[in-house]
Design a protein around this motif. Structure first.
Motif, mmCIF file in Angstrom:
data_model
loop_
_atom_site.group_PDB
_atom_site.id
_atom_site.type_symbol
_atom_site.label_atom_id
_atom_site.label_comp_id
_atom_site.label_asym_id
_atom_site.label_seq_id
_atom_site.Cartn_x
_atom_site.Cartn_y
_atom_site.Cartn_z
ATOM 1 N N PRO A 1 -43.737 -74.741 25.605
ATOM 2 C CA PRO A 1 -43.524 -76.041 27.052
ATOM 3 C C PRO A 1 -45.633 -75.994 27.904
ATOM 4 O O PRO A 1 -45.512 -76.607 28.488
ATOM 5 C CB PRO A 1 -42.245 -74.666 28.426
ATOM 6 C CG PRO A 1 -42.933 -73.611 27.720
ATOM 7 C CD PRO A 1 -43.011 -73.961 26.320
ATOM 8 N N TYR A 2 -45.990 -74.798 27.455
ATOM 9 C CA TYR A 2 -46.804 -74.837 28.725
ATOM 10 C C TYR A 2 -48.441 -76.211 28.081
ATOM 11 O O TYR A 2 -48.944 -76.408 28.318
ATOM 12 C CB TYR A 2 -47.213 -73.549 28.577
ATOM 13 C CG TYR A 2 -48.691 -73.084 29.199
ATOM 14 C CD1 TYR A 2 -48.421 -73.171 30.143
ATOM 15 C CD2 TYR A 2 -50.085 -72.755 28.426
ATOM 16 C CE1 TYR A 2 -50.127 -72.460 31.642
ATOM 17 C CE2 TYR A 2 -51.151 -72.208 29.081
ATOM 18 C CZ TYR A 2 -51.253 -73.008 30.661
ATOM 19 O OH TYR A 2 -52.902 -72.537 31.499
ATOM 20 N N VAL A 3 -48.472 -75.225 26.966
ATOM 21 C CA VAL A 3 -49.348 -76.731 25.476
ATOM 22 C C VAL A 3 -48.633 -78.057 26.189
ATOM 23 O O VAL A 3 -48.934 -78.954 26.540
ATOM 24 C CB VAL A 3 -48.910 -76.423 24.409
ATOM 25 C CG1 VAL A 3 -50.149 -77.485 23.486
ATOM 26 C CG2 VAL A 3 -49.796 -75.081 24.592
ATOM 27 N N PHE A 4 -47.108 -78.280 25.742
ATOM 28 C CA PHE A 4 -46.348 -79.509 26.100
ATOM 29 C C PHE A 4 -46.662 -80.264 27.111
ATOM 30 O O PHE A 4 -47.480 -81.164 27.771
ATOM 31 C CB PHE A 4 -44.944 -79.761 25.548
ATOM 32 C CG PHE A 4 -44.477 -80.719 26.196
ATOM 33 C CD1 PHE A 4 -44.895 -82.277 25.948
ATOM 34 C CD2 PHE A 4 -43.202 -80.947 26.879
ATOM 35 C CE1 PHE A 4 -44.287 -82.997 25.737
ATOM 36 C CE2 PHE A 4 -42.839 -82.192 26.989
ATOM 37 C CZ PHE A 4 -43.026 -83.272 26.218
ATOM 38 N N GLY A 5 -46.830 -79.322 28.761
ATOM 39 C CA GLY A 5 -47.153 -79.992 29.827
ATOM 40 C C GLY A 5 -48.725 -80.243 29.906
ATOM 41 O O GLY A 5 -48.655 -81.655 30.348
ATOM 42 N N GLN A 6 -49.769 -80.067 29.011
ATOM 43 C CA GLN A 6 -51.114 -80.214 29.202
ATOM 44 C C GLN A 6 -50.790 -81.284 28.140
ATOM 45 O O GLN A 6 -51.606 -82.440 29.231
ATOM 46 C CB GLN A 6 -51.997 -79.322 28.797
ATOM 47 C CG GLN A 6 -51.595 -77.551 28.895
ATOM 48 C CD GLN A 6 -52.857 -76.611 28.481
ATOM 49 O OE1 GLN A 6 -53.721 -77.224 27.659
ATOM 50 N NE2 GLN A 6 -52.014 -75.562 28.439
ATOM 51 N N ILE A 7 -49.489 -81.712 27.223
ATOM 52 C CA ILE A 7 -50.248 -82.810 26.606
ATOM 53 C C ILE A 7 -49.917 -84.000 27.298
ATOM 54 O O ILE A 7 -50.727 -85.078 27.038
ATOM 55 C CB ILE A 7 -50.228 -82.543 25.396
ATOM 56 C CG1 ILE A 7 -50.533 -81.524 24.569
ATOM 57 C CG2 ILE A 7 -49.414 -84.014 24.821
ATOM 58 C CD1 ILE A 7 -49.737 -81.106 22.816
ATOM 59 N N CYS A 8 -48.596 -83.904 27.654
ATOM 60 C CA CYS A 8 -47.744 -85.032 28.408
ATOM 61 C C CYS A 8 -48.836 -85.654 29.683
ATOM 62 O O CYS A 8 -48.492 -86.522 29.585
ATOM 63 C CB CYS A 8 -46.344 -84.176 29.342
ATOM 64 S SG CYS A 8 -45.290 -85.846 30.341
ATOM 65 N N VAL A 9 -49.192 -84.225 31.201
ATOM 66 C CA VAL A 9 -49.895 -85.092 31.807
ATOM 67 C C VAL A 9 -51.613 -85.397 31.389
ATOM 68 O O VAL A 9 -51.944 -86.927 32.048
ATOM 69 C CB VAL A 9 -50.119 -84.008 32.510
ATOM 70 C CG1 VAL A 9 -51.301 -82.807 32.372
ATOM 71 C CG2 VAL A 9 -50.643 -84.829 33.769
ATOM 72 N N ASN A 10 -51.767 -85.037 30.060
ATOM 73 C CA ASN A 10 -53.467 -85.572 29.629
ATOM 74 C C ASN A 10 -52.161 -87.623 29.371
ATOM 75 O O ASN A 10 -53.370 -88.112 29.154
ATOM 76 C CB ASN A 10 -53.549 -85.301 27.936
ATOM 77 C CG ASN A 10 -54.786 -84.116 28.429
ATOM 78 O OD1 ASN A 10 -55.604 -84.025 29.735
ATOM 79 N ND2 ASN A 10 -54.752 -83.309 28.060
ATOM 80 N N HIS A 11 -52.176 -87.653 28.479
ATOM 81 C CA HIS A 11 -51.402 -88.605 27.845
ATOM 82 C C HIS A 11 -50.565 -89.926 29.259
ATOM 83 O O HIS A 11 -51.017 -90.742 29.773
ATOM 84 C CB HIS A 11 -49.965 -88.520 27.157
ATOM 85 C CG HIS A 11 -49.279 -90.142 26.398
ATOM 86 N ND1 HIS A 11 -49.891 -90.038 25.433
ATOM 87 C CD2 HIS A 11 -48.810 -90.275 27.611
ATOM 88 C CE1 HIS A 11 -49.138 -90.841 25.203
ATOM 89 N NE2 HIS A 11 -48.297 -91.682 25.998
#
Length: 759
Positions: A482-492
């Motif tokens: 979830p920590y890395v997914f949070g980074q990817i999602c906001v980047n997107h």
């Protein structure tokens, strides 16, 4: 409709060693309802010690000798967190990580291996190559092989410190690989000299006398110089960048490389963890593999020592601990009594000579034979197939139940599916403590009502003379972290703002958390938002509110607001004839994650894709604007051709796209060649109607990648021709290594087919 069992307990596996690999496979075959599995490891490819010497000698390739933890964790339905443990908070039951926030556990198992001891010998850390961590050893080894291949006529000296079984196999197999290079170059084998330094009276400590004497004879036959009863006291830098191995006796030997293969030691943080350890720093365990004073913490492999049954640090014992650890973890979680495990005293040990034979020993018996090499090859390959050939799972396999699991009512819909106020308060309080500087970000002054005020909606101020740019994105988690997914999602999400030349002002989050207890919901929400804040901090964009709900799987999205001056707004419709097309990131995330879902993607491919998705387009957008970009879009769900088509149609121009310049993520060509594509690929492929030369180009192996949907992809921009080289150089200097010129904007001769693919 069957609903997912709410998450009640967390089992965290720290380290991806042999024991945990076996445990993961077994959990995949026998899950426990309500249990969330998490693996924390800094290696997605974990080396198998049984095959490592022959990988060094060139007999086995990388994939043959490494366990890929990515498909294994997928099979086990286990979260994979790529990180390194650096401590424990036993009171709060948390693993402290190097790069992640603390990870909570109910049950913890530690299998992080060991490192060579006495690297505190002066100069050893600087000038010697430690046998562990193995990836660093292999990297240095490959570099040296390349140097030897480039100049095989040069004489070289290799030193190995440590004459245990590990040091013996390293010396023999490195020599065998170097001989192969010299033989191909028709150079005499004595161009390579090998010295082994050992403080004991005989090499292969712990093996029987026949094995030790036989190895001494073998070393003499192969010209490996043994320095027995020699205690290495220092390694210094000598002339010509050589390493001077200095011994207590006064012996000094200049070596080109020194491999440090001494006895094992535990990670330094273990001593400060609060777990019971022995005088060498290894975690002490009961026969049940539980630590002495913390029954919900288990330890196995080289990092642990069984108090009643101490054994050498050898891979065979780690492998044997797999089944009993799995059984006792399941027993602990389901409320049953644990079973003691007594490891065997004697075990078959096979030492590979690197030249087609192996020395097998057990107790007082030993012999060398090619048959033993073939036998070991059969054993090792059979073991490794456990982690590539997964059994098909059927819906009829009923999982076990947790001892603490209680009957919970079906989850409600509508507003009743919202996450509770206590969960939000706990997660946001932790977030504010972790990111106290948010209040000082410039955009915070525009926030009239945000997270700090309990109002129904956020209120932000739009400065005079600026335009508000808005966007929203939301999707299911493509990663279990979830920590890395949070980074990817906001980047997107923010990429839409960057592509239009806007500076983010604020974001709202919308999250779906898996059914679980309130405490676990708070942990997941915090990890999601902490990951997002890592990215938001780069552009200093505050989170001003959002919405959270529960559901069967993790999902996250953001609504973003950005500000831009009217004359700085980038539009798709401003591309000019003659402009160059610049792409800032490699493509291939769609096919790679489709393969990941099918357990057909290598872990290192996914890690490369994740690294690309974690890279924000913030700096790229600024750089493109500085280089007079005329039009811009981000390459996301519609694929490269789909987004380019929008750009050229809006600008009423055409484009020539150079397929030979296409930057592709590692593994994407392999997965496309295997016929693995995203579920969105068929819809994206309809854009092929806009290609002038579709039939001529459709046979090209990279053709499907033109329609591959991207998550957190790069920017596709047009810049004036005189700015192209400078723009590309600037972007590469900022870390966008795959930035390239993809083509040119031309006049629209055929408006219905405005794109031509050059190959």
């Amino acid at each position: 409709m069957q609903r997912q069992q709410p998450i009640e307990r967390d089992l965290v596996l720290l380290g991806g060693g042999h024991t945990h690999a076996i445990v993961l496979r077994k959990f995949g075959m026998q899950p426990i309802a309500g249990l969330r599995l998490t693996l924390i490891t800094n290696l997605v490819d974990t080396p198998y010690s049984g095959m490592l010497p022959c990988h060094i000698s060139g007999l086995y390739g990388f994939d043959e000798s490494h366990i890929d933890l990515r498909p294994l964790t997928r099979f086990a339905q286990c979260r994979l967190l790529m990180d390194e443990g650096i401590g424990l908070d036993l009171a709060n039951q948390q693993v402290l990580c190097k790069n992640h926030p603390p990870i909570a556990y109910d049950v913890l198992s530690i299998d992080i291996g060991s490192t060579p001891a006495t690297l505190d010998v002066p100069g050893a850390a600087e000038y010697a190559i430690a046998a562990k961590p193995v990836p660093q050893l292999l990297k240095q080894w490959r570099q040296w092989l390349t140097a030897v291949e480039a100049d095989p006529a040069k004489s070289r000296v290799l030193g190995v410190v440590g004459g245990g079984v590990g040091g013996v196999e390293v010396a023999l197999n490195m020599q065998a690989r170097l001989w192969q290079i010299l033989d191909r170059a028709r150079q005499p084998r004595d161009r390579i000299s090998i010295h082994l330094f050992h403080r004991g009276e005989a090499i292969a400590t712990g093996r029987n006398r026949w094995t030790q004497k036989h190895l001494a004879r073998l070393f003499k036959q192969r010209g490996i110089q043994l320095h027995l009863q020699e205690n290495v006291t220092a390694i210094a830098l000598a002339a010509n960048e050589q390493r001077l191995v200095q011994c207590e006796s006064g012996l000094e030997v200049a070596c080109d490389r020194v491999i440090w293969v001494t006895s094992a030691s535990a990670a330094a943080w273990i001593l400060d963890s609060g777990l019971a350890t022995n005088d060498k720093g290894f975690i002490q365990t009961h026969d049940t593999l539980q630590t002495l004073h913390h029954p919900n913490v288990f330890a196995v492999g080289d990092v642990a020592t069984m108090v009643n049954h101490p054994r050498p640090k050898a891979g065979v014992f780690a492998v044997r601990q797999g089944p009993p650890l799995f059984e006792n973890l399941q027993r602990w979680l389901t409320g049953r009594s644990l079973k003691p495990f007594i490891p065997q005293r004697q075990f078959l040990n096979i030492i590979d000579t690197g030249t087609g034979t192996a020395i097998a020993s057990r107790g007082p018996f030993a012999a060398e034979s090619r048959w033993f090499r073939a036998w070991k090859d059969h054993i090792d390959r059979k073991f490794m197939r456990l982690f590539t050939d997964f059994p098909a799972m059927t819906a009829t396999q009923a999982p076990l139940s947790l001892a603490s699991a209680e009957s919970t009512p079906p989850p409600c819909a509508g507003c009743a599916s919202k996450v509770g106020g206590d969960v939000l308060s706990l997660a946001l309080r932790r977030l504010q403590q972790a990111f106290p500087a948010v209040a000082d970000w410039p955009a915070a002054a525009d926030v009239v009502v945000g997270l700090a005020q309990p109002d129904d909606a956020a209120v932000v101020r739009v400065p005079p003379g600026q335009l508000m740019v808005q966007t929203v994105d939301y999707f299911r988690a493509l990663l279990d972290d979830p920590y890395v997914f949070g980074q990817i999602c906001v980047n997107h999400c923010l990429s839409d703002l960057f592509a239009m030349g806007a500076v983010p002002q604020s974001v709202l989050a919308i999250a779906t958390l898996p059914y679980s207890s309130p405490r676990k919901q708070a942990d997941t929400l915090y990890l999601l938002l902490a990951g997002a804040y890592q990215v938001l901090a780069q552009s200093k964009t505050p989170l001003v509110g959002g919405h959270t709900t529960t559901g069967p799987e993790l999902a996250l999205g953001f609504a973003g607001n950005g500000l831009v001056e009217p004359d700085h707004l980038l539009r798709k419709g401003n591309a000019q004839v003659g402009d160059r097309l610049i792409l800032t990131k490699a493509i291939g995330t769609g096919t790679l994650f489709a393969a990941d879902m099918q357990l057909k993607a290598k872990g290192r491919w996914i890690e490369a894709a994740v690294a690309s998705m974690q890279q924000s387009n913030y700096l790229a957008a600024q750089s493109l604007r500085q280089h007079a970009a005329t039009a811009c879009t981000d390459v996301t769900g519609f694929g490269l051709v789909g987004h380019l088509l929008e750009l050229v149609q809006a600008s009423e121009v055409a484009a020539e796209l150079d397929l030979t310049a296409l930057p592709v993520l590692p593994g994407a060509r392999a997965t496309v060649a295997a016929g693995i594509v995203s579920s969105l690929q068929p819809q994206n492929s309809k854009a092929a109607q806009a290609l002038q030369n579709q039939r001529a180009i459709s046979h090209h192996p990279d053709y499907p990648l033109l329609f591959d949907p991207q998550t957190a992809g790069g920017l596709l921009a047009t810049v004036p021709p005189e700015q192209a080289k400078a723009a590309i150089a600037a972007l590469q200097a900022l870390g966008y290594a795959n930035t390239c010129e993809m083509g040119v904007i031309v006049a629209a001769a055929k408006p219905a087919q405005p794109i031509t693919i050059l190959s």
